[in-house]
Design a protein around this motif. Structure first.
Motif, short mmCIF file in Angstrom:
data_model
loop_
_atom_site.label_atom_id
_atom_site.label_comp_id
_atom_site.label_asym_id
_atom_site.label_seq_id
_atom_site.Cartn_x
_atom_site.Cartn_y
_atom_site.Cartn_z
N LYS A 1 -16.52 8.50 4.61
CA LYS A 1 -15.71 7.28 4.56
C LYS A 1 -14.24 7.60 4.76
CE LYS A 1 -18.86 4.21 3.52
NZ LYS A 1 -19.11 3.11 4.43
N LEU A 2 -13.42 6.57 4.94
CA LEU A 2 -11.98 6.80 5.10
C LEU A 2 -11.30 6.83 3.74
CD1 LEU A 2 -10.97 4.55 8.14
CD2 LEU A 2 -11.50 6.99 8.11
N VAL A 3 -10.38 7.74 3.59
CA VAL A 3 -9.55 7.84 2.38
C VAL A 3 -8.59 6.63 2.38
CG1 VAL A 3 -7.78 9.33 1.33
CG2 VAL A 3 -9.78 10.35 2.41
N SER A 4 -8.08 6.23 1.20
CA SER A 4 -7.28 4.99 1.14
C SER A 4 -6.00 5.09 1.97
CB SER A 4 -6.93 4.65 -0.31
OG SER A 4 -5.83 5.42 -0.72
N ASP A 5 -5.60 3.94 2.52
CA ASP A 5 -4.38 3.88 3.34
C ASP A 5 -3.19 4.40 2.54
OD1 ASP A 5 -5.70 2.75 5.48
OD2 ASP A 5 -5.28 0.69 4.88
#
Ligand code: B4P
Length: 191
Positions: free
Chosen positions: A58-62
């Protein structure tokens, strides 16, 4: 300043080509993937948070990645330019990057997208997984999750820069040298 975004799905060759582009144009290479992996290796709080998210593809937080980039921009005020690799990965990250660069009285010169099909991406990442030690490189289902994350959250970043007339594509299949030549030709057309 020349500020480039090297764009494309996981395994497209962003890291591979950034290393060469950085040398050729004397740029600072900023890879959010590498920055996150160094935080994990150092065992920081940020690294602990990122580790679990990256292991799920998944993508790490902005907020986390924008903070890391902001710090690096401040550290390299006198550079000839930056090559951003793996960043921005969401439209929110792209908007934040545009604002940060504006505050430094500069802007993105262009985004160059490396185009590679899904079966080639999967084969490349699995091959790297045999030696990289990266948990996210070793499992086909996880690689699929990363590609779907790219399609849903990252692909719209291309439109953000298309609207600014800063979007170019380069075929990402072939020898690393041939792709590099095409990439340089595209970069040389940018202001
Ligand atoms: P990254 O480190 O950016 O991982 P990647 O997408 O796999 O890298 P890349 O695309 O650069 O791989 P390369 O082509 O060089 O991100 C990992 C994770 O970190 C993400 O999943 C996410 O969780 C997190 N993350 C990072 N940035 C983030 C952000 N901004 N926001 C949120 N989360 C973020 O290499 C692929 C392989 O192909 C290599 O083995 C290479 O040797 C090979 N290869 C390259 N060119 C080739 C060619 N022409 N032919 C054959 N093989 C080739």
């Amino acid at each position: 300043m020349k500020n480039l975004i090297l764009f494309g799905p996981p395994g497209a060759g962003k890291g591979t080509q950034s290393a060469k582009v950085k040398e050729m144009y004397n740029l600072i290479h900023l890879s959010t993937g590498d920055l996150l992996r160094s935080e994990i290796a150092a065992g920081t709080d940020l690294g602990l948070k990122a580790k679990e998210i990256m292991a799920r593809g998944k993508l790490v937080s902005d907020e986390i990645v924008i903070g890391m980039i902001e710090k690096k921009l401040k550290e390299h005020k006198d550079t000839a330019g930056f090559i951003f690799d793996g960043f921005p990965r969401t439209v929110a990250q792209a908007e934040a990057l545009d604002q940060l660069l504006e505050a430094h009285k500069t802007a993105i010169s262009g985004l160059i997208a490396l185009e590679v099909g899904e079966s080639e991406l999967t084969a490349r990442i699995l091959a790297r997984g045999k030696t990289s030690g990266r948990p996210d490189d070793q499992n086909e289902a996880l690689i699929k999750t990363r590609i779907r994350e790219y399609e849903q959250k990252t692909a719209p970043v291309a439109n953000h820069y298309k609207k600014q007339h800063k979007y170019k594509t380069v075929e990402g299949v072939g020898s690393i040298e041939d792709i590099f030549e095409k990439l340089c030709a595209a970069i040389d057309t940018l202001d």
